[in-house]
Design a protein around this motif. Sequence first.
Motif, PDB file in Angstrom:
ATOM      1  N   TYR A   1     -17.247   9.711  -1.650  1.00 11.69           N
ATOM      2  CA  TYR A   1     -16.873   8.634  -1.335  1.00 11.69           C
ATOM      3  C   TYR A   1     -15.810   7.952  -2.375  1.00 11.69           C
ATOM      4  O   TYR A   1     -14.765   7.717  -2.069  1.00 11.69           O
ATOM      5  N   GLU A   2     -16.280   7.925  -3.610  1.00 11.04           N
ATOM      6  CA  GLU A   2     -15.185   7.723  -4.693  1.00 11.04           C
ATOM      7  C   GLU A   2     -14.066   8.848  -5.075  1.00 11.04           C
ATOM      8  O   GLU A   2     -13.054   8.378  -5.356  1.00 11.04           O
ATOM      9  N   TYR A   3     -14.352   9.865  -4.790  1.00 17.01           N
ATOM     10  CA  TYR A   3     -13.296  10.981  -4.857  1.00 17.01           C
ATOM     11  C   TYR A   3     -12.292  10.688  -3.707  1.00 17.01           C
ATOM     12  O   TYR A   3     -11.165  10.989  -3.909  1.00 17.01           O
TER      13      TYR A   3
ATOM     14  N   ARG B   1     -11.519   7.980  -2.217  1.00 18.45           N
ATOM     15  CA  ARG B   1     -10.840   6.586  -2.476  1.00 18.45           C
ATOM     16  C   ARG B   1      -9.699   6.740  -3.697  1.00 18.45           C
ATOM     17  O   ARG B   1      -8.615   6.514  -3.465  1.00 18.45           O
ATOM     18  N   ASN B   2     -10.264   7.904  -4.601  1.00 19.69           N
ATOM     19  CA  ASN B   2      -9.152   8.029  -5.604  1.00 19.69           C
ATOM     20  C   ASN B   2      -8.209   8.999  -5.128  1.00 19.69           C
ATOM     21  O   ASN B   2      -6.916   8.627  -5.482  1.00 19.69           O
ATOM     22  N   SER B   3      -8.494   9.867  -4.251  1.00 25.40           N
ATOM     23  CA  SER B   3      -7.582  10.599  -3.761  1.00 25.40           C
ATOM     24  C   SER B   3      -6.321  10.079  -2.923  1.00 25.40           C
ATOM     25  O   SER B   3      -5.178  10.225  -3.002  1.00 25.40           O
TER      26      SER B   3
ATOM     27  N   GLN C   1      -5.506   7.014  -3.253  1.00 22.94           N
ATOM     28  CA  GLN C   1      -4.603   6.363  -4.226  1.00 22.94           C
ATOM     29  C   GLN C   1      -3.524   7.297  -4.809  1.00 22.94           C
ATOM     30  O   GLN C   1      -2.215   6.975  -4.884  1.00 22.94           O
ATOM     31  N   GLN C   2      -4.076   8.477  -5.486  1.00 23.53           N
ATOM     32  CA  GLN C   2      -3.560   9.304  -6.164  1.00 23.53           C
ATOM     33  C   GLN C   2      -2.285   9.905  -5.342  1.00 23.53           C
ATOM     34  O   GLN C   2      -1.149  10.075  -5.542  1.00 23.53           O
TER      35      GLN C   2
ATOM     36  N   GLU D   1      -1.193   8.630  -2.595  1.00 26.34           N
ATOM     37  CA  GLU D   1      -0.140   7.550  -2.110  1.00 26.34           C
ATOM     38  C   GLU D   1      -0.434   7.514  -0.546  1.00 26.34           C
ATOM     39  O   GLU D   1       0.529   7.442   0.385  1.00 26.34           O
TER      40      GLU D   1
END
Length: 187
Positions: free
Chosen positions: A4-6, A8-10, A12-13, A15
């Motif tokens: 889940y966190e991965y 979310r970060n992906s 954002q990164q 875009e």
Amino acid sequence: YGLYEYLRNSIQQLELPQRKAALIVPAFETLHYRLTFPKSKAELLSMLDMGSLYTFRYHVWPKGHAPTDYAKWRTATVPYRVAWQPDFEPYVVVRRDCPKYDQRFVGFGWNKVSHIMELDAQEYELLVLPNAFMIHMPHAPSFDISKFRLSAGYRGCLQTLREEFHQDLSRRYGAAALKYLTAERSL
């Protein structure tokens, strides 16, 4: 663990809110009802090498996930783009405003395939995430797959729906959608 966190970060990164992209989560499977879930990609690769995990449906329907390019995924450290291929049906993360699943395809057959085809027709990038994975656990066959396997009528209806879907894609996307029909006929 940590998917889940991965994701979310992906998002954002990469875009994702500003671009048309489908993030592919590579799928694997086990034939065992009990499994110690790998805590990392390194553990998953070790399990693959030992034969306790397999790339998803490789022995039944390899076309469904082969375009993910598992050989590349093994060593990838950054997301990589893959091209649409016939019968590709990866698990994806997409924006909320992406095309919805076509409601003609309920039960067994062509729900994910048609969805990925429509994403490709709308020029979505298909990006494989290098550190994401999911594992399919064994289960009893669904009622719908049993109907598909046993009923010529069911398979005939599915074929009719596929043809209608191709016609609709051609109307919506014009000549760009011809590749889907050509791919279907060459199979």
